[in-house]
Design an enzyme around this catalytic site. Structure first.
Site: not given
Length: 459
Positions: A130, A222, A224-225, A227, A367, A370, A396
């Site tokens: 991150d 973001d 690391v979406d 985590t 995350s 999608k 997000d």
């Protein structure tokens, strides 16, 4: 009005018009238009138009139709072709570098028990990745556009890294950042003249302190979406978007564990990791991970494979166009929902799915992958209805919204309104939830089902 095939016969270009357009586009900037097959192909192809408008400050439409005159239309579109081209190229390269960084860190985490996983105040894990991604992307953007011209709103801060007992962790982050930035020349970017110090890494992370808002330009990151997916060896994403006057104008999603080939999705992540290790990275079958990106009002979205080891990145690096699925029959559609139950109601989405005739098992993915799944045509619907008290954050969703819309899909809140990115770090004024669909038919059915069943829900 963009040229469409039905009236193309009445809008044939003269040689003089073609000459003028080619001059105005300035082909000396070929690297800025390389993400498109050809300029004339863009101008002469049928263009898909979203059924809803974006809002400036949530309600104000900001895009007016082009004039009826053919030459004016082409001039306008040639200008749009150049708009944000440099920003998109740099952003895609920065995210690509971040993907390779995350792959290395994830392999390290999975191969041994590591102290590189910490906890944040909201109890979600945060890793070396991150902070390292945030520092790397911040440094690359600042070098490309000037530190005084770059404003970033991002998820992580430097508080945990700045504490006295975190020096060892900070050293690991600094080492990871420098390893990543040393690869910048492979991407046609400038590397630091000397390795960054710990204070310079902290400065790069802390620069991401924008509060957003309705005016001006800022980046949304973001690092690391997802985590939880990251530390478990599952799906996660690096998400970067550019917002101008409250509207996302470009988005980039890095999906290091999301394979280029759809058929690979049927295999468990651990199996794909084994196959990846056994397959040479120079082999054409090696396709672990991808970067997906789009620019507002281009009507196109693109996907490129992650760079093979030892290779040099040449923009746009084997990118191919992606489109949403054409399925509009609910019984054939697949819907995505978050894995985590803490901030999403699986029971409500299951009820909605049943009421509109969705029969396939939901695709539960960590995350913003999608969003990538819908943009690529691997799924048709994404529904998220947060539990009371949870507030959606703009990082997000911003990048994913641009990509789905330009790939031909629709993203709104559950009331059918465009998502509002002009109120700071949260999606304020969100009507119940978020619905993303591959097309208007499915979208309208989901909206209707929400209206019919909302009062009986406990959300």
């Amino acid at each position: 009005m963009p040229i469409s095939f039905p009236n193309l016969a009445n809008q044939i270009l003269s040689p003089h018009a073609l000459s003028r357009i080619s001059t105005e586009i300035n082909f000396n900037h070929h690297h800025r238009v390389a993400i498109f097959p050809s300029i004339l192909q863009i101008n002469l192809r049928s263009r898909s138009v979203n059924n809803h408008t974006s809002r400036r400050n949530c309600n104000q439409a900001i895009f007016a139709a082009a004039t009826e005159d053919c030459s004016d239309t082409l001039e306008f579109e040639s200008m749009e072709l150049e708009k944000y081209a440099e920003e998109l190229e740099v952003a895609a390269k920065a995210v690509h570098m971040a993907c390779l960084l995350c792959q290395r860190v994830q392999e390290s985490l999975l191969s041994k028990s590591s102290d590189q996983v910490q906890s944040k105040d909201d109890n979600s894990p945060v890793t070396v990745a991150d902070w390292s991604v945030q520092a790397t992307v911040s440094w690359v953007l600042s070098q490309a556009f000037g530190i005084q011209n770059v404003s970033i709103i991002a998820e992580e801060d430097v508080q945990a890294l700045s504490e006295n007992d975190a020096f060892g962790l900070l050293e690991v982050v600094t080492k990871t950042v420098n390893e990543s930035l040393s690869e910048a020349p492979r991407f046609g970017l400038r590397a630091p003249p000397s390795p960054l110090s710990t204070s310079e890494v902290l400065e790069a992370i802390s620069k991401c302190n924008s509060t957003g808002g309705p005016n001006g330009r800022f980046w949304v990151l973001d690092p690391v979406d997802g985590t939880l997916g990251f530390v478990r060896g599952d799906q996660y994403a690096i998400a970067l978007a550019l917002i101008e006057h409250g509207e996302p104008v470009l988005g980039v999603l890095g999906c290091p564990n999301y394979p280029m080939k759809k058929e690979w999705l049927s295999y468990h992540n651990s199996y794909r990791r084994i196959i990846s290790r056994l397959t040479s990275e120079t082999s054409e079958s090696w396709d672990k991970g991808c970067v997906i990106y789009a620019r507002k009002r281009s009507g196109r979205a693109w996907m490129q494979p992650l760079l093979h080891k030892g290779k040099t990145f040449v923009w746009p690096n084997s990118a191919r166009e992606i489109k949403v699925s054409t399925i509009d029959n609910p019984s054939l559609a697949t819907f995505c929902e978050p894995v985590e139950k803490a901030n999403s109601s699986h029971s409500f989405t299951a009820g909605l799915a049943h009421s509109v005739g969705l029969r396939n098992q939901p695709l539960r993915v960590y995350s913003m992958v999608k969003y990538a799944a819908i943009a690529r045509g691997d799924a048709e619907i994404f529904m998220k209805f947060a539990r009371a008290g949870y507030k959606e954050k703009i990082w997000d969703h911003a990048a994913g919204v641009v990509i789905i819309q330009e790939a031909g899909g629709v993203v709104t809140d559950a009331g059918g309104h465009p998502l509002c990115f002009s109120k700071g770090m949260y999606l304020e004024g969100l009507d119940r939830g978020i619905i993303a669909c591959s097309g208007a038919t499915l979208h309208e059915k989901i909206i209707g089902a929400v209206d019919a069943s909302w009062n009986s829900s406990s959300l």
